[in-house]
Design a protein around this motif. Structure first.
Motif, PDB file in Angstrom:
ATOM      1  N   GLY A 315       0.806  -1.212   0.000  1.00 45.35           N
ATOM      2  CA  GLY A 315       0.000   0.000   0.000  1.00 45.35           C
ATOM      3  C   GLY A 315       0.835   1.258   0.000  1.00 45.35           C
ATOM      4  O   GLY A 315       0.329   2.345   0.242  1.00 45.35           O
ATOM      5  N   GLY A 316       2.127   1.136  -0.283  1.00 50.39           N
ATOM      6  CA  GLY A 316       3.027   2.293  -0.252  1.00 50.39           C
ATOM      7  C   GLY A 316       3.484   2.695  -1.639  1.00 50.39           C
ATOM      8  O   GLY A 316       2.709   2.714  -2.586  1.00 50.39           O
ATOM      9  N   ASN A 317       4.799   2.988  -1.758  1.00 54.80           N
ATOM     10  CA  ASN A 317       5.305   3.521  -3.027  1.00 54.80           C
ATOM     11  C   ASN A 317       6.325   2.590  -3.669  1.00 54.80           C
ATOM     12  O   ASN A 317       7.197   3.033  -4.411  1.00 54.80           O
ATOM     13  N   ALA A 318       6.252   1.301  -3.374  1.00 56.13           N
ATOM     14  CA  ALA A 318       7.218   0.353  -3.928  1.00 56.13           C
ATOM     15  C   ALA A 318       6.616  -0.489  -5.051  1.00 56.13           C
ATOM     16  O   ALA A 318       5.402  -0.702  -5.107  1.00 56.13           O
ATOM     17  N   LYS A 319       7.501  -0.947  -5.931  1.00 54.65           N
ATOM     18  CA  LYS A 319       7.125  -2.038  -6.841  1.00 54.65           C
ATOM     19  C   LYS A 319       7.347  -3.315  -6.039  1.00 54.65           C
ATOM     20  O   LYS A 319       8.484  -3.617  -5.667  1.00 54.65           O
ATOM     21  N   THR A 320       6.282  -4.016  -5.754  1.00 57.09           N
ATOM     22  CA  THR A 320       6.370  -5.136  -4.813  1.00 57.09           C
ATOM     23  C   THR A 320       6.028  -6.460  -5.481  1.00 57.09           C
ATOM     24  O   THR A 320       5.075  -6.564  -6.252  1.00 57.09           O
ATOM     25  N   LEU A 321       6.835  -7.465  -5.138  1.00 61.54           N
ATOM     26  CA  LEU A 321       6.598  -8.830  -5.595  1.00 61.54           C
ATOM     27  C   LEU A 321       6.530  -9.747  -4.386  1.00 61.54           C
ATOM     28  O   LEU A 321       7.454  -9.777  -3.570  1.00 61.54           O
ATOM     29  N   MET A 322       5.428 -10.466  -4.248  1.00 65.64           N
ATOM     30  CA  MET A 322       5.289 -11.463  -3.183  1.00 65.64           C
ATOM     31  C   MET A 322       5.443 -12.848  -3.811  1.00 65.64           C
ATOM     32  O   MET A 322       4.872 -13.121  -4.863  1.00 65.64           O
ATOM     33  N   ILE A 323       6.221 -13.709  -3.169  1.00 67.09           N
ATOM     34  CA  ILE A 323       6.340 -15.095  -3.622  1.00 67.09           C
ATOM     35  C   ILE A 323       5.750 -15.982  -2.533  1.00 67.09           C
ATOM     36  O   ILE A 323       6.314 -16.093  -1.439  1.00 67.09           O
ATOM     37  N   VAL A 324       4.589 -16.563  -2.807  1.00 66.68           N
ATOM     38  CA  VAL A 324       3.955 -17.451  -1.833  1.00 66.68           C
ATOM     39  C   VAL A 324       4.479 -18.863  -2.088  1.00 66.68           C
ATOM     40  O   VAL A 324       4.432 -19.375  -3.202  1.00 66.68           O
ATOM     41  N   ASN A 325       5.050 -19.444  -1.038  1.00 66.73           N
ATOM     42  CA  ASN A 325       5.650 -20.781  -1.123  1.00 66.73           C
ATOM     43  C   ASN A 325       4.711 -21.783  -0.466  1.00 66.73           C
ATOM     44  O   ASN A 325       4.251 -21.556   0.659  1.00 66.73           O
ATOM     45  N   ILE A 326       4.431 -22.882  -1.163  1.00 72.65           N
ATOM     46  CA  ILE A 326       3.473 -23.854  -0.619  1.00 72.65           C
ATOM     47  C   ILE A 326       3.986 -25.288  -0.745  1.00 72.65           C
ATOM     48  O   ILE A 326       4.786 -25.606  -1.623  1.00 72.65           O
ATOM     49  N   SER A 327       3.481 -26.124   0.158  1.00 75.38           N
ATOM     50  CA  SER A 327       3.753 -27.559   0.128  1.00 75.38           C
ATOM     51  C   SER A 327       2.669 -28.236  -0.719  1.00 75.38           C
ATOM     52  O   SER A 327       1.514 -27.815  -0.680  1.00 75.38           O
ATOM     53  N   PRO A 328       3.025 -29.293  -1.468  1.00 73.01           N
ATOM     54  CA  PRO A 328       2.021 -29.976  -2.293  1.00 73.01           C
ATOM     55  C   PRO A 328       1.253 -31.067  -1.546  1.00 73.01           C
ATOM     56  O   PRO A 328       0.319 -31.658  -2.079  1.00 73.01           O
ATOM     57  N   SER A 329       1.655 -31.326  -0.270  1.00 75.85           N
ATOM     58  CA  SER A 329       1.163 -32.494   0.455  1.00 75.85           C
ATOM     59  C   SER A 329      -0.192 -32.267   1.139  1.00 75.85           C
ATOM     60  O   SER A 329      -0.486 -31.175   1.628  1.00 75.85           O
ATOM     61  N   GLU A 330      -0.985 -33.329   1.201  1.00 70.65           N
ATOM     62  CA  GLU A 330      -2.291 -33.296   1.883  1.00 70.65           C
ATOM     63  C   GLU A 330      -2.105 -32.964   3.370  1.00 70.65           C
ATOM     64  O   GLU A 330      -2.957 -32.332   3.984  1.00 70.65           O
ATOM     65  N   TYR A 331      -0.977 -33.377   3.934  1.00 73.88           N
ATOM     66  CA  TYR A 331      -0.680 -33.134   5.350  1.00 73.88           C
ATOM     67  C   TYR A 331      -0.681 -31.640   5.675  1.00 73.88           C
ATOM     68  O   TYR A 331      -0.990 -31.236   6.786  1.00 73.88           O
ATOM     69  N   ASN A 332      -0.337 -30.831   4.696  1.00 74.83           N
ATOM     70  CA  ASN A 332      -0.262 -29.377   4.907  1.00 74.83           C
ATOM     71  C   ASN A 332      -1.396 -28.618   4.216  1.00 74.83           C
ATOM     72  O   ASN A 332      -1.285 -27.418   3.976  1.00 74.83           O
ATOM     73  N   LEU A 333      -2.484 -29.304   3.931  1.00 76.33           N
ATOM     74  CA  LEU A 333      -3.576 -28.710   3.148  1.00 76.33           C
ATOM     75  C   LEU A 333      -4.121 -27.423   3.768  1.00 76.33           C
ATOM     76  O   LEU A 333      -4.289 -26.409   3.076  1.00 76.33           O
ATOM     77  N   ASP A 334      -4.391 -27.445   5.090  1.00 78.07           N
ATOM     78  CA  ASP A 334      -4.979 -26.264   5.740  1.00 78.07           C
ATOM     79  C   ASP A 334      -4.064 -25.045   5.608  1.00 78.07           C
ATOM     80  O   ASP A 334      -4.506 -23.936   5.270  1.00 78.07           O
ATOM     81  N   GLU A 335      -2.761 -25.243   5.894  1.00 79.70           N
ATOM     82  CA  GLU A 335      -1.802 -24.137   5.832  1.00 79.70           C
ATOM     83  C   GLU A 335      -1.631 -23.630   4.390  1.00 79.70           C
ATOM     84  O   GLU A 335      -1.516 -22.430   4.154  1.00 79.70           O
ATOM     85  N   THR A 336      -1.649 -24.572   3.429  1.00 74.93           N
ATOM     86  CA  THR A 336      -1.511 -24.203   2.016  1.00 74.93           C
ATOM     87  C   THR A 336      -2.683 -23.331   1.564  1.00 74.93           C
ATOM     88  O   THR A 336      -2.494 -22.300   0.915  1.00 74.93           O
ATOM     89  N   LEU A 337      -3.885 -23.728   1.944  1.00 72.60           N
ATOM     90  CA  LEU A 337      -5.067 -22.937   1.574  1.00 72.60           C
ATOM     91  C   LEU A 337      -5.016 -21.548   2.201  1.00 72.60           C
ATOM     92  O   LEU A 337      -5.331 -20.544   1.551  1.00 72.60           O
ATOM     93  N   THR A 338      -4.593 -21.482   3.475  1.00 75.38           N
ATOM     94  CA  THR A 338      -4.476 -20.180   4.159  1.00 75.38           C
ATOM     95  C   THR A 338      -3.501 -19.276   3.420  1.00 75.38           C
ATOM     96  O   THR A 338      -3.776 -18.091   3.178  1.00 75.38           O
ATOM     97  N   SER A 339      -2.336 -19.824   3.033  1.00 77.12           N
ATOM     98  CA  SER A 339      -1.319 -19.049   2.318  1.00 77.12           C
ATOM     99  C   SER A 339      -1.838 -18.561   0.974  1.00 77.12           C
ATOM    100  O   SER A 339      -1.613 -17.403   0.582  1.00 77.12           O
ATOM    101  N   LEU A 340      -2.567 -19.417   0.257  1.00 78.78           N
ATOM    102  CA  LEU A 340      -3.074 -19.044  -1.070  1.00 78.78           C
ATOM    103  C   LEU A 340      -4.155 -17.968  -0.976  1.00 78.78           C
ATOM    104  O   LEU A 340      -4.234 -17.078  -1.832  1.00 78.78           O
ATOM    105  N   VAL A 341      -4.980 -18.042   0.065  1.00 78.90           N
ATOM    106  CA  VAL A 341      -6.010 -17.015   0.271  1.00 78.90           C
ATOM    107  C   VAL A 341      -5.348 -15.666   0.582  1.00 78.90           C
ATOM    108  O   VAL A 341      -5.733 -14.628   0.046  1.00 78.90           O
ATOM    109  N   TYR A 342      -4.329 -15.690   1.463  1.00 75.82           N
ATOM    110  CA  TYR A 342      -3.562 -14.479   1.774  1.00 75.82           C
ATOM    111  C   TYR A 342      -2.988 -13.877   0.496  1.00 75.82           C
ATOM    112  O   TYR A 342      -3.096 -12.673   0.238  1.00 75.82           O
TER     113      TYR A 342
END
Length: 383
Positions: A315-342
């Motif tokens: 929300g400032g004056n930068a050119k910003t790039l976010m890299i969301v890193n996720i696990s492909p595993s079912e074990y981490n499904l909840d955290e992966t979905l949270t990261s993707l929504v963010y």
């Protein structure tokens, strides 16, 4: 190349949207041993799909990198932002995701640097551009490197022994780092050691020193879990040898600590305190992201040091790039979905990137003021 640069800067400034890349890491040993299903897949260069109990969910980003993508593949799409730094823009690249999702690998690289990440590659790219333009510009590069650990900003370029000694002296200086913003809205670290570097090798040596001082420990989720947020600031001043104008660009590189659940990571005692502090700061970051994406009148930047650090990037004056890193595993499904929504919310945020450029006269006056402040004699300057 000059025309391409102009078009890229114009496009990024006009769109104003924060760009978001998604990187899917390969299945790790513990996930493979559990035999859990792979629930995340790259559909195409811009889409990722996640298998949930309610069926597949699809997310769109500016670029999606599969498990096969190399560090070089990723940096090819990041590299053009280095030219923007030289051109006087404020640029931020940051990695987000749960503990063990590959953020530090993406930003820093592996331990022996056989696969360097965005940070060391950026150092080389900046000095390569400077070398190509050395006949037209005079350059100066400086850097500060911090970590935010248990909600305290620590200077990673000051040796821990020296810091401890300073704090034990009854009247000795305790080095306090505070986040401030200048009149143009650019964030800087007041009180942090800023060191000049005349080559990519010198900058990398400072970076190695910073990484050696960073807080890291093993958890069940990650053999080398980052227990702090790493913040690297690279300032590039370029003086045009023809007209004397000065561009001042800043590159902010942020490796966020991972969000985690104590039950999964096995965090206890001091690790639990670290985890709570990390989750609290990431929650504050989430609040800022939500407020900006919903275009609310109040954005709670002041709720955390992390959000203060990133105020010019979100929300400032930068050119910003976010890299969301996720696990492909079912074990981490909840955290992966949270990261993707963010990450999807971040895509909706608009920044207003502007060049930090001063005319020859303004640059000379600033130099005079700096000399006066530091008590140096000043010759008369014809401006």
């Amino acid at each position: 190349p000059t025309r391409n640069r102009f078009c890229f800067n114009a496009f990024m400034s006009a769109s104003g949207k924060i760009r978001v890349f998604c990187r899917i890491r390969p299945v790790n040993r513990s996930e493979a041993a559990q035999g859990g299903a792979v629930v995340v897949a790259k559909l195409d260069d811009y889409s990722v799909t996640v298998e949930t109990q309610r069926g597949p969910r699809e997310f769109q980003f500016d670029k999606v990198f599969s498990t096969e993508a190399s560090q070089e593949d990723l940096f090819q799409d990041v590299n053009r932002l280095m030219q923007s730094v030289i051109d006087g823009y404020n640029v931020c690249i940051f990695a987000y995701g749960q503990t063990g999702s590959g953020k530090t690998f993406t930003m820093v690289g592996d331990k022996d640097q056989k696969n360097p990440g965005i940070m060391p590659r950026s150092f080389n790219a900046i000095f390569d551009i400077m070398r190509e333009n050395g006949s037209k510009f005079d350059f100066k590069v400086s850097a500060y490197m911090l970590e935010l650990y248990n909600d305290r900003l620590q200077d990673l370029l000051v040796s821990q022994a020296g810091e401890a000694h300073a704090q034990t002296q009854p009247h000795g200086p305790t080095r306090r780092v505070e986040i401030k913003r200048n009149r143009k809205g650019v964030v800087f670290a007041q009180g942090a050691e800023t060191k000049e570097a005349s080559s990519a090798q010198e900058l990398y040596a400072l970076f190695q020193q910073a990484c050696a001082n960073r807080h890291i420990s093993a958890t069940k989720m990650n053999v080398e879990s980052s227990r702090s947020h790493l913040i690297v600031g690279i300032m590039v001043e370029s003086r045009n040898l023809t007209n004397g104008s000065v561009n001042t660009g800043k590159l902010s590189l942020v490796d966020l600590a991972g969000s985690e659940r104590a039950a999964k990571t096995g965090a206890k005692d001091h690790q639990l305190k670290e985890a709570n502090s990390i989750n609290k700061s990431l929650s504050a970051l989430g609040d800022v992201i939500s407020a900006l994406s919903a275009e609310l009148p109040h954005v709670p930047y002041r709720n955390s040091k992390l959000t203060q650090v990133m105020q010019d990037s979100l929300g400032g004056n930068a050119k910003t790039l976010m890299i969301v890193n996720i696990s492909p595993s079912e074990y981490n499904l909840d955290e992966t979905l949270t990261s993707l929504v963010y990450a999807t919310r971040v895509k909706a945020i608009t920044n207003n990137a502007q060049r930090n450029v001063d005319s020859k006269e303004i640059a000379q006056l600033k130099e005079v003021i700096m000399k006066l402040k530091s008590g140096h004699a000043v010759e008369e300057v014809d401006v």
